[in-house]
Design an enzyme around this catalytic site. Sequence first.
Site, PDB file in Angstrom:
ATOM      1  N   CYS A  62      10.358  26.303  18.188  1.00 18.31           N
ATOM      2  CA  CYS A  62       9.888  27.646  18.528  1.00 18.31           C
ATOM      3  C   CYS A  62      10.124  28.621  17.369  1.00 18.31           C
ATOM      4  CB  CYS A  62      10.609  28.117  19.791  1.00 18.31           C
ATOM      5  SG  CYS A  62      10.375  29.840  20.209  1.00 18.31           S
ATOM      6  N   CYS A  65      11.935  31.874  18.265  1.00 19.48           N
ATOM      7  CA  CYS A  65      13.355  31.571  18.540  1.00 19.48           C
ATOM      8  C   CYS A  65      14.159  31.570  17.244  1.00 19.48           C
ATOM      9  CB  CYS A  65      13.495  30.205  19.211  1.00 19.48           C
ATOM     10  SG  CYS A  65      12.688  30.060  20.805  1.00 19.48           S
TER      11      CYS A  65
END
Length: 139
Positions: A62, A65
């Site tokens: 991600c 993230c």
Amino acid sequence: MNAFRQLVRPTQQSVKFVSQRQFHAAVPVMTGKTIEATSETFAELVNKADHPVIVDFYADWCGPCKMLGPLLEKSVKANPKVTLVKLDVDNATELAGQYKIAALPTVAAFNKGEVVDQFVGMRRGPDVEDFVKKHADRA
């Protein structure tokens, strides 16, 4: 306490901080730290904590993230009344389901084992700092 330390698997960025000891009795040992949780250690680190805990539900693949993680770590380090617990949802799918994690990153604030606040997606640095400070003030 030694059993508790064995449950903790610090992230690479936080290794130098976990090794430092805090001797002030009013500050829990793990506050201001970043700790990588597993399915097995999550309950001990989050649900049984005696202070506010910010949980970063993330995945290695991600992109947002990866951008949000350092902002959270910096904010938690600046607010030593909270702990940042990072949980890779790909390795803890049951917990991700339990907390209804549908998008990444999801950041949740826990107090006494209960989710009291959360946000989904990338946030600007000042917004992350405000979120962490708000929950640090609950300690």
